[in-house]
Design a protein around this motif. Structure first.
Motif, PDB file in Angstrom:
ATOM      1  N   ASP A 130      33.839  24.429  54.089  1.00  0.00           N
ATOM      2  CA  ASP A 130      35.320  25.238  54.679  1.00  0.00           C
ATOM      3  C   ASP A 130      36.143  24.598  54.200  1.00  0.00           C
ATOM      4  OD1 ASP A 130      33.673  26.555  57.271  1.00  0.00           O
ATOM      5  OD2 ASP A 130      34.110  24.085  57.633  1.00  0.00           O
ATOM      6  N   LEU A 131      37.585  25.782  53.963  1.00  0.00           N
ATOM      7  CA  LEU A 131      39.053  25.559  53.529  1.00  0.00           C
ATOM      8  C   LEU A 131      39.653  25.146  54.982  1.00  0.00           C
ATOM      9  CD1 LEU A 131      39.226  27.778  50.528  1.00  0.00           C
ATOM     10  CD2 LEU A 131      38.779  25.359  51.107  1.00  0.00           C
ATOM     11  N   ASP A 132      40.340  24.512  54.849  1.00  0.00           N
ATOM     12  CA  ASP A 132      40.978  24.233  56.165  1.00  0.00           C
ATOM     13  C   ASP A 132      42.770  23.924  55.880  1.00  0.00           C
ATOM     14  OD1 ASP A 132      38.649  23.842  58.139  1.00  0.00           O
ATOM     15  OD2 ASP A 132      38.929  21.456  57.029  1.00  0.00           O
ATOM     16  N   ASN A 133      42.998  23.964  55.218  1.00  0.00           N
ATOM     17  CA  ASN A 133      44.477  23.603  54.096  1.00  0.00           C
ATOM     18  C   ASN A 133      44.976  24.966  54.557  1.00  0.00           C
ATOM     19  OD1 ASN A 133      47.057  22.830  52.900  1.00  0.00           O
ATOM     20  ND2 ASN A 133      46.680  23.076  51.782  1.00  0.00           N
ATOM     21  N   ARG A 134      45.033  25.775  55.669  1.00  0.00           N
ATOM     22  CA  ARG A 134      45.999  26.975  55.526  1.00  0.00           C
ATOM     23  C   ARG A 134      47.566  28.191  54.625  1.00  0.00           C
ATOM     24  NH1 ARG A 134      44.482  30.971  60.245  1.00  0.00           N
ATOM     25  NH2 ARG A 134      41.782  30.849  59.576  1.00  0.00           N
ATOM     26  N   LEU A 135      48.082  26.445  55.183  1.00  0.00           N
ATOM     27  CA  LEU A 135      49.878  26.270  54.114  1.00  0.00           C
ATOM     28  C   LEU A 135      49.254  25.928  52.718  1.00  0.00           C
ATOM     29  CD1 LEU A 135      52.152  26.224  54.611  1.00  0.00           C
ATOM     30  CD2 LEU A 135      52.492  23.519  55.408  1.00  0.00           C
ATOM     31  N   GLY A 136      49.151  25.267  52.425  1.00  0.00           N
ATOM     32  CA  GLY A 136      48.348  25.394  51.099  1.00  0.00           C
ATOM     33  C   GLY A 136      47.339  26.258  50.205  1.00  0.00           C
ATOM     34  N   ILE A 137      46.598  27.396  50.968  1.00  0.00           N
ATOM     35  CA  ILE A 137      45.937  29.016  50.765  1.00  0.00           C
ATOM     36  C   ILE A 137      47.193  29.682  50.329  1.00  0.00           C
ATOM     37  CG2 ILE A 137      44.218  30.054  51.761  1.00  0.00           C
ATOM     38  CD1 ILE A 137      42.539  28.400  52.897  1.00  0.00           C
ATOM     39  N   ALA A 138      47.823  29.318  51.825  1.00  0.00           N
ATOM     40  CA  ALA A 138      49.481  31.183  51.710  1.00  0.00           C
ATOM     41  C   ALA A 138      50.548  30.366  50.869  1.00  0.00           C
ATOM     42  CB  ALA A 138      50.436  30.918  53.147  1.00  0.00           C
ATOM     43  N   GLN A 139      50.438  29.304  50.307  1.00  0.00           N
ATOM     44  CA  GLN A 139      51.158  29.042  49.394  1.00  0.00           C
ATOM     45  C   GLN A 139      50.880  29.317  48.511  1.00  0.00           C
ATOM     46  OE1 GLN A 139      52.455  24.533  49.745  1.00  0.00           O
ATOM     47  NE2 GLN A 139      54.197  25.309  51.064  1.00  0.00           N
ATOM     48  N   ALA A 140      49.501  29.288  47.696  1.00  0.00           N
ATOM     49  CA  ALA A 140      49.066  29.489  46.314  1.00  0.00           C
ATOM     50  C   ALA A 140      48.725  31.103  46.500  1.00  0.00           C
ATOM     51  CB  ALA A 140      48.001  28.637  46.613  1.00  0.00           C
ATOM     52  N   MET A 141      48.706  31.510  47.587  1.00  0.00           N
ATOM     53  CA  MET A 141      48.998  33.330  47.208  1.00  0.00           C
ATOM     54  C   MET A 141      50.018  33.937  47.872  1.00  0.00           C
ATOM     55  SD  MET A 141      45.418  34.261  47.016  1.00  0.00           S
ATOM     56  CE  MET A 141      45.751  33.210  45.734  1.00  0.00           C
ATOM     57  N   GLY A 142      50.904  33.087  47.409  1.00  0.00           N
ATOM     58  CA  GLY A 142      51.955  34.045  47.791  1.00  0.00           C
ATOM     59  C   GLY A 142      52.439  34.825  49.369  1.00  0.00           C
ATOM     60  N   ILE A 143      51.846  34.660  50.787  1.00  0.00           N
ATOM     61  CA  ILE A 143      51.637  35.054  51.705  1.00  0.00           C
ATOM     62  C   ILE A 143      52.127  34.217  53.039  1.00  0.00           C
ATOM     63  CG2 ILE A 143      50.136  36.898  51.360  1.00  0.00           C
ATOM     64  CD1 ILE A 143      47.915  35.170  52.622  1.00  0.00           C
ATOM     65  N   GLU A 144      52.109  34.760  54.287  1.00  0.00           N
ATOM     66  CA  GLU A 144      52.205  33.695  55.078  1.00  0.00           C
ATOM     67  C   GLU A 144      51.109  32.877  55.995  1.00  0.00           C
ATOM     68  OE1 GLU A 144      55.478  32.474  56.126  1.00  0.00           O
ATOM     69  OE2 GLU A 144      56.349  33.789  54.453  1.00  0.00           O
ATOM     70  N   PRO A 145      51.164  31.672  56.411  1.00  0.00           N
ATOM     71  CA  PRO A 145      49.811  31.128  56.948  1.00  0.00           C
ATOM     72  C   PRO A 145      49.250  32.326  57.834  1.00  0.00           C
ATOM     73  CG  PRO A 145      51.538  29.563  56.905  1.00  0.00           C
ATOM     74  CD  PRO A 145      52.236  31.279  56.735  1.00  0.00           C
ATOM     75  N   GLU A 146      50.057  32.529  59.158  1.00  0.00           N
ATOM     76  CA  GLU A 146      49.490  33.669  59.864  1.00  0.00           C
ATOM     77  C   GLU A 146      48.614  34.993  59.613  1.00  0.00           C
ATOM     78  OE1 GLU A 146      54.238  34.493  59.975  1.00  0.00           O
ATOM     79  OE2 GLU A 146      52.499  32.750  59.688  1.00  0.00           O
ATOM     80  N   ASP A 147      48.586  34.811  57.835  1.00  0.00           N
ATOM     81  CA  ASP A 147      47.827  36.053  57.238  1.00  0.00           C
ATOM     82  C   ASP A 147      46.575  35.992  56.780  1.00  0.00           C
ATOM     83  OD1 ASP A 147      50.884  38.059  57.487  1.00  0.00           O
ATOM     84  OD2 ASP A 147      51.104  37.017  55.167  1.00  0.00           O
ATOM     85  N   ILE A 148      46.015  34.706  56.422  1.00  0.00           N
ATOM     86  CA  ILE A 148      45.343  34.300  56.962  1.00  0.00           C
ATOM     87  C   ILE A 148      43.844  34.193  57.687  1.00  0.00           C
ATOM     88  CG2 ILE A 148      43.178  32.224  55.711  1.00  0.00           C
ATOM     89  CD1 ILE A 148      46.024  31.390  54.642  1.00  0.00           C
ATOM     90  N   GLY A 149      42.794  34.752  57.707  1.00  0.00           N
ATOM     91  CA  GLY A 149      42.023  35.405  58.716  1.00  0.00           C
ATOM     92  C   GLY A 149      41.567  36.517  58.818  1.00  0.00           C
ATOM     93  N   ALA A 156      36.425  29.479  53.628  1.00  0.00           N
ATOM     94  CA  ALA A 156      35.273  29.225  52.708  1.00  0.00           C
ATOM     95  C   ALA A 156      34.754  29.373  51.542  1.00  0.00           C
ATOM     96  CB  ALA A 156      34.078  28.958  53.492  1.00  0.00           C
ATOM     97  N   VAL A 157      34.083  28.126  50.401  1.00  0.00           N
ATOM     98  CA  VAL A 157      33.524  28.326  49.460  1.00  0.00           C
ATOM     99  C   VAL A 157      31.796  28.273  49.730  1.00  0.00           C
ATOM    100  CG1 VAL A 157      33.002  26.738  47.587  1.00  0.00           C
ATOM    101  CG2 VAL A 157      35.730  26.597  49.505  1.00  0.00           C
ATOM    102  N   TYR A 158      31.990  29.536  48.753  1.00  0.00           N
ATOM    103  CA  TYR A 158      30.425  29.926  48.939  1.00  0.00           C
ATOM    104  C   TYR A 158      29.303  29.923  47.054  1.00  0.00           C
ATOM    105  CZ  TYR A 158      29.616  31.171  54.213  1.00  0.00           C
ATOM    106  OH  TYR A 158      29.314  30.945  55.419  1.00  0.00           O
TER     107      TYR A 158
END
Length: 294
Positions: A130-149, A156-158
């Motif tokens: 699983d990938l739980d670091n939503r803030l880090g993902i958002a910062q890496a993608m240039g979007i907001e945390p609430e945009d994820i999902g 997740a990693v597959y």
């Protein structure tokens, strides 16, 4: 040494769309370092080298190189190689020996330079983490945390042979405004190739069911990533409301780059367990040439 090669656009029927691919024919005389150097010379996301199959019942051995490394498996090179072999040999079924194992593709010719290929995944996708670091993902993608999902999907990693970080986002508008911060990828997307496959459902788009973008693997953004689509089948299967049954999807990728790809995905489950996965698409030959290595 002079070697013939073909240039194809994969996951499209339209020339100068899709994901470009070089296919070097009769490459048996090349060493691994020479294949790697030629892939760097073409400087495409992948280059395929066709060599003689170890088994007489198979069409060819397929070697897949990015400009930087060899891959055990990749989707658009597999589709492109199957189309080349199907067109040249007028075959409807093509068996290819890849590093990951034997891959069988069904090929349907459209014209003398265009065909559709679909192959069963040689390795079914599995979840890595699983990938739980939503803030880090958002910062890496240039979007907001609430945009994820998106819908039931969470990050997740597959892997289906190549590992991808799968990042669902709220809608196609969010997907279009992703601006990756590559400096953060190594920290946030720490598995294998540090790659992020960002996707969303597209109920408002009648031509497809899913839209995606792929970043990383030392190539920036990729217009059409079959190995990532193969990994995504694992996440789709885990969330699909199928005890036993089959689901089919059409995925678009590359639209934001002006290189639209359409990838078909298929999964089948029996008693809640994924038992089959397949991807496919069209490919069209756009050019040919000769490598002069004397």
């Amino acid at each position: 040494m002079k070697l013939d090669y073909l240039l194809l656009d994969v996951f499209t029927r339209d020339q100068l769309q899709g994901n470009a691919l070089a296919v070097v024919l009769k490459a048996d005389g090349l060493s691994d370092p020479e294949m790697q150097a030629i892939a760097r010379e073409f400087n495409l996301s992948e280059t395929v080298f066709l060599t003689k199959a170890k088994s007489a019942s198979n069409a060819a051995c397929v070697r897949i190189f990015t400009p930087y490394q060899e891959l055990p498996f990749a989707g658009h090179p597999t589709v492109g190689a199957a189309v080349v072999l199907g067109l040249q040999g007028d075959r409807s079924a093509v068996r290819m020996e890849e590093k990951i194992g034997l891959v069988t593709a069904l090929v349907e010719k459209a014209d003398k330079r265009t065909a559709e290929a679909r192959f069963t995944l040689p390795k079914l996708p599995v979840k890595v983490a699983d990938l739980d670091n939503r803030l880090g993902i958002a910062q890496a993608m240039g979007i907001e945390p609430e945009d994820i999902g998106c819908d039931l999907f969470t990050p997740a990693v597959y892997t289906a042979g190549v590992t991808f970080h799968l990042i669902p986002v709220r809608n196609a508008a969010v997907l279009a405004r992703v601006r990756p911060n590559q400096a953060m990828f190594g920290e946030v997307f720490s598995h294998d190739h540090n790659s992020a496959y960002v996707f969303t459902l597209t109920p408002e788009e009648p031509e497809n069911d899913i839209a995606a973008r792929m970043f990383g693997m030392d190539i920036g953004e990729d217009p059409g990533t079959g190995s990532a689509a193969a990994a995504l089948i694992g996440l789709l299967a885990d969330k699909a409301d199928l005890g036993t049954g089959q689901a089919d999807y059409i995925l678009r990728q590359g639209k934001e780059m002006g290189r639209l790809c359409r990838i078909t995905l298929q999964l089948r489950k029996e008693a809640e367990v994924l038992t089959h996965g397949a991807i496919g698409g069209y490919a069209v030959i756009v050019g040919e040439g000769k490598l002069d290595l004397d």
